[in-house]
Design an enzyme around this catalytic site. Sequence first.
Site, short mmCIF file in Angstrom:
data_model
loop_
_atom_site.label_atom_id
_atom_site.label_comp_id
_atom_site.label_asym_id
_atom_site.label_seq_id
_atom_site.Cartn_x
_atom_site.Cartn_y
_atom_site.Cartn_z
N ARG A 298 51.37 14.12 -79.69
CA ARG A 298 51.88 15.40 -79.19
C ARG A 298 50.95 15.99 -78.14
O ARG A 298 51.39 16.54 -77.14
CB ARG A 298 52.09 16.37 -80.36
CG ARG A 298 53.34 16.01 -81.14
CD ARG A 298 53.53 16.76 -82.43
NE ARG A 298 54.78 16.27 -83.04
CZ ARG A 298 55.32 16.75 -84.14
NH1 ARG A 298 54.74 17.74 -84.79
NH2 ARG A 298 56.45 16.24 -84.59
N TYR A 442 60.68 13.53 -76.87
CA TYR A 442 60.06 12.61 -77.83
C TYR A 442 58.81 13.19 -78.51
O TYR A 442 58.35 14.24 -78.13
CB TYR A 442 59.84 11.22 -77.25
CG TYR A 442 58.97 11.00 -76.05
CD1 TYR A 442 58.09 11.93 -75.56
CD2 TYR A 442 59.05 9.76 -75.39
CE1 TYR A 442 57.30 11.65 -74.45
CE2 TYR A 442 58.26 9.47 -74.28
CZ TYR A 442 57.39 10.43 -73.83
OH TYR A 442 56.61 10.14 -72.75
N GLU A 443 58.38 12.53 -79.55
CA GLU A 443 57.31 13.03 -80.44
C GLU A 443 57.67 14.38 -81.06
O GLU A 443 56.81 15.21 -81.29
CB GLU A 443 55.97 13.16 -79.69
CG GLU A 443 55.52 11.95 -78.94
CD GLU A 443 55.47 10.69 -79.78
OE1 GLU A 443 55.42 10.80 -81.00
OE2 GLU A 443 55.51 9.60 -79.20
N GLY A 444 58.93 14.55 -81.39
CA GLY A 444 59.41 15.83 -81.93
C GLY A 444 59.93 16.68 -80.79
O GLY A 444 59.15 17.07 -79.91
N GLN A 449 58.94 21.39 -82.35
CA GLN A 449 57.59 21.96 -82.14
C GLN A 449 57.59 23.45 -82.43
O GLN A 449 56.66 23.99 -83.03
CB GLN A 449 57.13 21.75 -80.68
CG GLN A 449 57.13 20.31 -80.20
CD GLN A 449 56.25 19.40 -81.04
OE1 GLN A 449 55.18 19.81 -81.49
NE2 GLN A 449 56.71 18.18 -81.28
#
Lengths: 596, 596
Positions: A298, A442-444, A449
Amino acid sequence: MGQYIAPLRDMQFVLHELLNVESELKQLPKHADVDADIINQILEEGGKFTSEVLFPLNHSGDREGCHHDKTNHTVTTPKGFKEAYKQYVEAGWPALSCDPDFGGQGLPLVVNNSFYEMMNSANQAWTMYPGLSHGAYECIHEHGTDEQKSLYLPKLISGEWTGTMCLTEPHCGTDLGMLRSKAEPQADGTYKINGAKIFISAGEHDMSDNIVHLVLARLPGAPEGSKGISLFIVPKFLPNADGTNGARNPIFCGAIEEKMGIHGNSTCQMNLDGATGWLIGGPHKGLNAMFVFMNAARLGVGMQGLGLTEVAYQNALVYAKDRIQMRSLSGPKAPEKPADPIIVHADVRRMLLTAKAYAEGARAFCSYVALQLDKELNHPDEQVRKDCADEVALLTPVIKAFITDNAWTATSECLQVYGGHGFIAEWGMEQYVRDARINMIYEGTNTVQSLDLLGRKILMDNGAKLRKFGAKVQAFVEANGTNEAMSEFVTPLAELGDKVTKLTMEIGMKAFQNPDEVGAAAVPYLRVVGHMVYSYFFAQMAKIALEKEASGDTFYKAKLATARFYFARLYPETAMLIRQARSGSANLLSLEADLF
Amino acid sequence: MGQYIAPLRDMQFVLHELLNVESELKQLPKHADVDADIINQILEEGGKFTSEVLFPLNHSGDREGCHHDKTNHTVTTPKGFKEAYKQYVEAGWPALSCDPDFGGQGLPLVVNNSFYEMMNSANQAWTMYPGLSHGAYECIHEHGTDEQKSLYLPKLISGEWTGTMCLTEPHCGTDLGMLRSKAEPQADGTYKINGAKIFISAGEHDMSDNIVHLVLARLPGAPEGSKGISLFIVPKFLPNADGTNGARNPIFCGAIEEKMGIHGNSTCQMNLDGATGWLIGGPHKGLNAMFVFMNAARLGVGMQGLGLTEVAYQNALVYAKDRIQMRSLSGPKAPEKPADPIIVHADVRRMLLTAKAYAEGARAFCSYVALQLDKELNHPDEQVRKDCADEVALLTPVIKAFITDNAWTATSECLQVYGGHGFIAEWGMEQYVRDARINMIYEGTNTVQSLDLLGRKILMDNGAKLRKFGAKVQAFVEANGTNEAMSEFVTPLAELGDKVTKLTMEIGMKAFQNPDEVGAAAVPYLRVVGHMVYSYFFAQMAKIALEKEASGDTFYKAKLATARFYFARLYPETAMLIRQARSGSANLLSLEADLF
């Protein structure tokens, strides 16, 4: 085809003048001998490597993309990618911030971070290959057994092998609790893993000898949901005891995705047909182990946003000084030419300064958090480590979402500076916009977030972490509140700090009665916090610039102008965001789904 | 590959319930017999054509793009485009709103407008071919000689021929005063034209028998700058007197551009090597004549933004109802499934409703302006015609810039609803975002629109046009101010009306001393006006919905929810915009260009 020149002066300003990295690192035994000279030398070398080796492959990599050979399950990366990776490995770059016990150079993350900004500016798609490896390194370093560490870490650190994270499946992205991949224990202590993964960045390629996949799957009889997920190391080639490649493990790329951007990175569908894996991090503790990877990732995605913002700005600036079109509304500024360079136009400057301010704000923010991470890992005082860990936890979702949203805005504004030429592939600007779009997902996703920030990081501990950060802001306000020259910066910072406190309490109270209030407020709320952070850093940077302006170094004049622009033109977004965040959940949830 | 269903119910709501188009048209002798039935029948047929013929070619057209044969100077459009155009011509669609004297059907623009929304939703790249023809039709209809009209209009109306506008050159886009193409008068009254044009949409293709280029060039001895530009009709094939094609005119496509989106449309570099042209609109009056085309085109670009917003919304909605992921924060909503459909999540709804509100606001706004255009052209009362012309002039830049900026936001939010799948080409969402990006640039960048609104349309007549529109807003506020149920809509509308008045006066005063204040304020200013317009229409729509809600037709319930969302979540942008617009020019212009 554009340019990229590493912004060394601004990086040095942030590290040495804003953050006093050298004296901060002196407190960390592991990094006590890292001085400004060493840092500057690395940044300079990094600037050369990224400008000369990676940037020239950015546009061609986008046009060419990756090629999948279905018969052999191989993926070929764009021309030059493999050779650039070889240079990267030979120069020792992968080892920069890695553990010396396994061959790393042991430099602080705050330095590695600046290097990653450069790599992302120069070529985000390429940088994802080593970027994911670094995440795999961190995960194995933290959760691996001694045997796993000694087998995998040296190869990941040298760059001979790369890594991936295999989480997503067709039916589950955010909701990993629905994961279906299965791991069957074998008599020899390994596992046979079956399943189908999608969106695996750098999942298959031709740049390294082996690929170390970190794969989430379920053990037999595992609890349902996210508490029944385990993590496995699944190498592409089974390693022999001496580290050479053994048999091909049946984890194959079934297809690569056609997508909006980052064409140079292979986004793979990965099929595991009884692939051999080794458990890492204990049974059913997979998400826990993976979170190390995801938190690093992140922060890394935030750096991608920063990198794209910087390179888009640099190119738009060159164009705005070069392209002549129309006269300034207040009269010709270049009367010797048939028209004025477009940088004379107020709105062109608004677009340029938006990118400039977002880049400089993000650079300060990310470097600060990277330094807190170094302190979290290495400070001798436990309380300092704890405080830094809290701050990193609080700010990680802000880095990921705020910077990537801003990068979408900034790259789009920079494209607009080019007018019609911005839409044409040849000029390179539209690629930055397309590449920037994935970073919000991506990555949440940035919604995830925001929920992480407001729900987990703030409301779950009744705002304790936020108050600790707020106390820093408050201390700065108090220390500088009587400095008249600083009031244009301190006043809005102080006001926003107060508003964040009130807003947080208000949402907390509402959420107590209705949890949907968190979801309804989270996205604008995160951006308000982002602006509080940027206000804090721009106020600090303005203070330094005011003190040094008289030196005659025009860098400080420009920094002050950027800070003033930030407060005049970007900070006002908070007036909108606070209204949105306060508007409640009814305006979103009252309509029945089938009436949409 | 997604879906598109024409939003007939909402179109009918706007035309019949909000705008009372039938009774408005009764006042126009030319359209007095156009009743609601006729309109609804056309919309229904249009919905079928666009869903069944155009939409299936949208994604494939994007993937395939256009192909240029350099040797023969030909351009092949994507598979199916040519056949779809044949169907379009055979059904008589190009003639819909054209002059019956030349074979048109003479229907009002407000109907044609709805049809264009549908076409743009279904396939913006395809729609640009007939869209530009319609602009060429309008230009020749207004400025052509009788001979030119009788030669070109029937062919453009039937669709046998298409048209283009050739303005931009490599060194001049916004600044047409720097135009270099030259026209040499010939003994026979024609002109030989030499020059190089770029960014010519639909400049060369295989869909029609002939292409009628409208080309800007300079006559010998023409005054410098924009006052020395003339307009020429330059057909691809020189027409014989009987309308058949004669010799190939040397206006050739030298290349087509690789670009971010609208791949199905050929964006051509056009070289004129002594091409034969006919003057239209008088010597040095070219920009004047072209403005007819450009104003039509600007409204058309707004419709492109609306079309993309609608189709992106429809698809994101289907996905949000279908995709299951996580549980609602307030507890399971679909306990029988392993997770809830994502439409239960507040922030997914925020994204969906952003697109829904922007689509519905734009639909009301564009239809209203199209109706004012019908009245400008056909109302028997001169004062009404004048008032309508003023309103159209005022609102055209708002349509172009506000709707296309919103479409960029809305399509991006709809992409985000899909998470990672939104980034994958196969799902079609990323195409909408890429296609939407050009609309903020061509036909005058959105900055140019903002300067046109604030500088030309408002400050140049001391706000007279704005006051006329403001009086309508004020009348609505006064008529509904005492209706308690309406206060949630009327109060913000009234407040914003007052703020626009104050803001306009303030900028006007500052601009009097420093013209750069206009450039510094224009972009946020336009968006404030856009929100005033949307507030006005959402308040009107809410009024109707409140009155009819008790009927049990859930359409009105949804409309009310959308209006409430608009005021709660989108309208607050004005709090930011007003601060930005008031912040002045110093924060943009004080820094020397070389210190950037």
